[in-house]
Scaffold this motif. Sequence first.
Motif, PDB file in Angstrom:
ATOM      1  N   TYR A  93     -97.598  67.219 -46.444  1.00 40.18           N
ATOM      2  CA  TYR A  93     -97.518  66.893 -45.056  1.00 40.18           C
ATOM      3  C   TYR A  93     -96.220  66.375 -44.179  1.00 40.18           C
ATOM      4  N   PHE A  94     -95.159  66.735 -45.054  1.00 43.67           N
ATOM      5  CA  PHE A  94     -94.014  66.641 -44.409  1.00 43.67           C
ATOM      6  C   PHE A  94     -93.623  67.601 -43.420  1.00 43.67           C
ATOM      7  N   ASP A  95     -92.693  67.524 -42.505  1.00 41.28           N
ATOM      8  CA  ASP A  95     -91.978  68.315 -41.763  1.00 41.28           C
ATOM      9  C   ASP A  95     -91.130  69.219 -42.427  1.00 41.28           C
ATOM     10  N   GLU A  96     -91.351  70.632 -42.326  1.00 35.84           N
ATOM     11  CA  GLU A  96     -90.440  71.509 -43.001  1.00 35.84           C
ATOM     12  C   GLU A  96     -88.955  71.468 -42.483  1.00 35.84           C
ATOM     13  N   GLY A 109     -88.238  60.729 -40.267  1.00 32.13           N
ATOM     14  CA  GLY A 109     -89.687  60.462 -40.136  1.00 32.13           C
ATOM     15  C   GLY A 109     -90.678  60.306 -40.921  1.00 32.13           C
ATOM     16  N   VAL A 110     -90.047  60.485 -42.260  1.00 30.46           N
ATOM     17  CA  VAL A 110     -91.085  60.413 -43.489  1.00 30.46           C
ATOM     18  C   VAL A 110     -91.654  59.001 -43.729  1.00 30.46           C
ATOM     19  N   PRO A 111     -92.899  58.855 -44.147  1.00 27.33           N
ATOM     20  CA  PRO A 111     -93.684  57.775 -44.400  1.00 27.33           C
ATOM     21  C   PRO A 111     -92.680  56.897 -45.313  1.00 27.33           C
ATOM     22  N   ASP A 112     -92.291  55.752 -44.894  1.00 33.22           N
ATOM     23  CA  ASP A 112     -91.635  54.786 -45.783  1.00 33.22           C
ATOM     24  C   ASP A 112     -92.704  53.681 -46.664  1.00 33.22           C
ATOM     25  N   TYR A 113     -92.415  54.117 -47.890  1.00 34.65           N
ATOM     26  CA  TYR A 113     -93.201  53.259 -48.894  1.00 34.65           C
ATOM     27  C   TYR A 113     -93.266  51.829 -48.598  1.00 34.65           C
ATOM     28  N   PHE A 114     -92.070  51.227 -47.924  1.00 37.03           N
ATOM     29  CA  PHE A 114     -92.003  49.790 -47.764  1.00 37.03           C
ATOM     30  C   PHE A 114     -91.533  49.743 -46.570  1.00 37.03           C
ATOM     31  N   ASP A 115     -92.491  49.871 -45.391  1.00 35.60           N
ATOM     32  CA  ASP A 115     -92.312  49.779 -44.005  1.00 35.60           C
ATOM     33  C   ASP A 115     -91.989  48.400 -43.436  1.00 35.60           C
ATOM     34  N   LYS A 148     -99.055  61.037 -44.700  1.00 38.56           N
ATOM     35  CA  LYS A 148     -98.500  62.163 -43.457  1.00 38.56           C
ATOM     36  C   LYS A 148     -97.179  61.243 -42.660  1.00 38.56           C
ATOM     37  N   MET A 149     -96.558  62.188 -42.011  1.00 35.90           N
ATOM     38  CA  MET A 149     -95.366  61.647 -41.274  1.00 35.90           C
ATOM     39  C   MET A 149     -95.387  60.427 -40.594  1.00 35.90           C
ATOM     40  N   GLN A 150     -94.490  59.702 -40.622  1.00 37.02           N
ATOM     41  CA  GLN A 150     -94.355  58.397 -39.740  1.00 37.02           C
ATOM     42  C   GLN A 150     -94.113  58.644 -38.317  1.00 37.02           C
ATOM     43  N   ALA A 151     -93.179  59.309 -38.250  1.00 39.22           N
ATOM     44  CA  ALA A 151     -92.648  59.735 -36.929  1.00 39.22           C
ATOM     45  C   ALA A 151     -92.025  60.957 -36.784  1.00 39.22           C
ATOM     46  N   GLU A 152     -91.770  61.706 -35.596  1.00 40.93           N
ATOM     47  CA  GLU A 152     -91.313  63.018 -35.410  1.00 40.93           C
ATOM     48  C   GLU A 152     -89.635  62.986 -36.006  1.00 40.93           C
ATOM     49  N   TYR A 159     -85.157  52.667 -40.015  1.00 38.59           N
ATOM     50  CA  TYR A 159     -84.670  52.149 -41.428  1.00 38.59           C
ATOM     51  C   TYR A 159     -85.836  52.773 -42.228  1.00 38.59           C
ATOM     52  N   ASN A 160     -85.380  53.617 -43.352  1.00 39.88           N
ATOM     53  CA  ASN A 160     -86.522  54.325 -44.223  1.00 39.88           C
ATOM     54  C   ASN A 160     -85.940  54.136 -45.661  1.00 39.88           C
TER      55      ASN A 160
END
Length: 341
Positions: A93-96, A109-115, A148-152, A159-160
């Motif tokens: 689900y990551f942006d290529e 923009g990847v999903p942060d495991y600790f947001d 899924k992606m957290q942001a564009e 911070y990620n």
Amino acid sequence: MDKQISWNSLAKKQQELQFSGSIHIRKSGEKILSDSFGYAIHSEKIANQPHTRFSIASGSKIFTSVAICKLVEEGKITFDTKIINCLDIDFPYFDEGITIHHLLTHTSGVPDYFDEDEMDDYEELWETLPSYRVRCAKDFLPMFQYEKMQAETGNTFKYNNTGYIILGLVIEHNSGMNFVDYIEKKIFHTAGMTDSGYFSMDQLPESVSIGYMEQPDGTWKSNIFSLPAKGGPDGGAYVTATDMGIFWEALTSGRLLSEEMTSILLTPQENVVEDIFYGYGGYMESNEQGVVKYNQMGYDPGVNYRSVHYPNQNLTIVVCSNKSEGAYEMLKEVERLIINK
């Protein structure tokens, strides 16, 4: 600097905060002050010493950044290399289009495991995933690989931590070495950081502080069940305050990277807010004349780390604590004495 006046002031601040940890001040290769307070192990009343090793949480992200820069120097990757082209791990689900640059600057923009916008207690993560199972970068994958992606991608700074886990996987894949082995050999050994390393919390060596968190009733508990069993690409290295002073000296003198690559590492990349920027090597304050100071920080349950490096004065201040708070206030007191005197 008047050492006696500074000592009195720092001692007063330490008593006010009940600060537990170490402080190291270094200017132009010379130690100005190196002192410690409180206990490394409370139950045994073992005092912190200048040679005591502290976990520094996200303060160790800069080691991951330096390692990436070394791989760029070696021609194994570039800052524009896409992660789909330098990793053999599937992120469906990551942006290529995500590149090394995006990961380093927290713009992937990847999903942060600790947001940190959604959670304020790192300890909560380990209620469903046993912390003792998390000992290398790949152990974090179940926490974000199929999210899924957290942001564009490339849109804005956020911070990620996940981005740095992925960078660690890139380091392993493209160096052929375990992440920890790479950092210890290529950075710690090269810099002369003889007391630093990535240690398992259930196999700690000598002279290591235990992290403590204050409870509502005023008692203290250790952080042994509040952190991954072993640190990795997004944080968790153990260092002495002195070793971090040595690190900045090695970095700025060209012992870790070429002059050109060091400049790239320390150049502002993303504007965070007003005069605060983020580069490949972390936060920095900049004005029309250039970078005024570099800021490193790390926060975990029972871990509090702050350091600054003033390039124009070749001055480094490092504050490590084995409590959740106090490092920032001690750092500001030192800055008041030296910079704002």
